[in-house]
Write an enzyme that holds these catalytic residues in place. Sequence first.
Site, short mmCIF file in Angstrom:
data_model
loop_
_atom_site.label_atom_id
_atom_site.label_comp_id
_atom_site.label_asym_id
_atom_site.label_seq_id
_atom_site.Cartn_x
_atom_site.Cartn_y
_atom_site.Cartn_z
N LYS A 22 51.95 -33.50 -58.78
CA LYS A 22 52.06 -34.89 -59.26
C LYS A 22 51.71 -35.88 -58.16
CE LYS A 22 56.47 -34.47 -60.17
NZ LYS A 22 56.67 -33.08 -59.76
N ARG A 97 62.58 -38.80 -65.22
CA ARG A 97 62.88 -37.38 -65.08
C ARG A 97 63.94 -36.93 -66.05
NH1 ARG A 97 61.27 -36.48 -59.74
NH2 ARG A 97 61.39 -34.30 -59.16
N ARG A 136 53.83 -26.35 -48.26
CA ARG A 136 53.67 -27.81 -48.27
C ARG A 136 54.21 -28.41 -46.97
NH1 ARG A 136 55.88 -31.59 -52.90
NH2 ARG A 136 57.83 -30.48 -52.51
N ARG A 169 59.85 -30.15 -46.21
CA ARG A 169 60.97 -30.90 -46.80
C ARG A 169 62.22 -30.04 -46.90
NH1 ARG A 169 58.48 -33.73 -52.09
NH2 ARG A 169 60.41 -32.89 -52.94
N ARG A 180 65.60 -26.37 -58.35
CA ARG A 180 64.86 -27.54 -58.86
C ARG A 180 64.06 -27.18 -60.12
NH1 ARG A 180 61.59 -28.88 -53.72
NH2 ARG A 180 60.50 -30.43 -54.98
#
Length: 223
Positions: A22, A97, A136, A169, A180
């Site tokens: 996203k 969300r 990431r 992160r 998540r």
Amino acid sequence: MTDESWEIQMKIIMLGAPGAGKGTQAKMIAEKYSIPHISTGDIFRANISQGTELGMEAKKFMDQGLLVPDELTVKILLDRVAKEDCKNGYVLDGFPRTIPQAEVLDKALTELGDKVDYAINVDVPDESIITRMSGRRACVKCGATYHVKYNAPKAEDVCDACGEGLVLRDDDHPETVTKRLNVYHDQTQPLIEYYSKKDILKAVDGTVDMKDVFGAIVAILGE
Ligand code: AP5
Ligand code: MG
Ligand code: ZN
């Protein structure tokens, strides 16, 4: 404002699982169509790094892979989209969300005689997500996102855009990613049906190369 930007009026929502891409796509959309990229996750992370009260509160939830309560999230978002730079539209990444968040946004826009134009679902199966997330690297300063393999920065662990050091992160460790994903299926996925009923849902395959994902999005939004 430039002459050609007046006719572009786009309010776009990016839907998709954590790690679907996203943020990656929203940045490209923002650049191409000259609209702001608004990520509630980035706003929370900026607050965490500045040590604000909001940041401290949000961090309790984020580190566990849980959603930040709607009461905190909605106000921040509504304040942000009321700013001057949002008058030609924006791309929302990570908001809404939950169904209540979507309803609040719709209500606020309806009161202005306005609406969401597109909800773009970036579709990636759970199996691909965990591998993506461990690679990431994120810039806490400007929100840029990289991947050690698929989208490496020019210098290792340094942001191309602003020169800040890149981090993994806190919520990208595999156990938290699994949590998540569960939260996503439970609370966020119902938004696909919500926007489908409003006839503004568009889906793109998020498993292909990021440039091809973007090509599919441009085909929807127009050149
Ligand atoms: P948020 O920051 O929004 O995280 P998320 O939804 O979990 O999504 P990510 O940012 O992890 O993934 P992404 O889809 O943006 O993927 P990316 O482009 O980085 O939210 C974090 C937390 O904040 C939440 O868990 C919650 O606690 C809280 N929060 C935020 N908003 C909230 C709200 N509205 N309500 C309540 N709580 C909220 O890509 C992922 C990786 O894959 C990158 O490394 C990228 O380079 C790579 N990649 C991207 N596309 C491709 C591709 N096509 N091929 C290969 N690799 C790719
Ligand atoms: Mg993101
Ligand atoms: Zn940066």
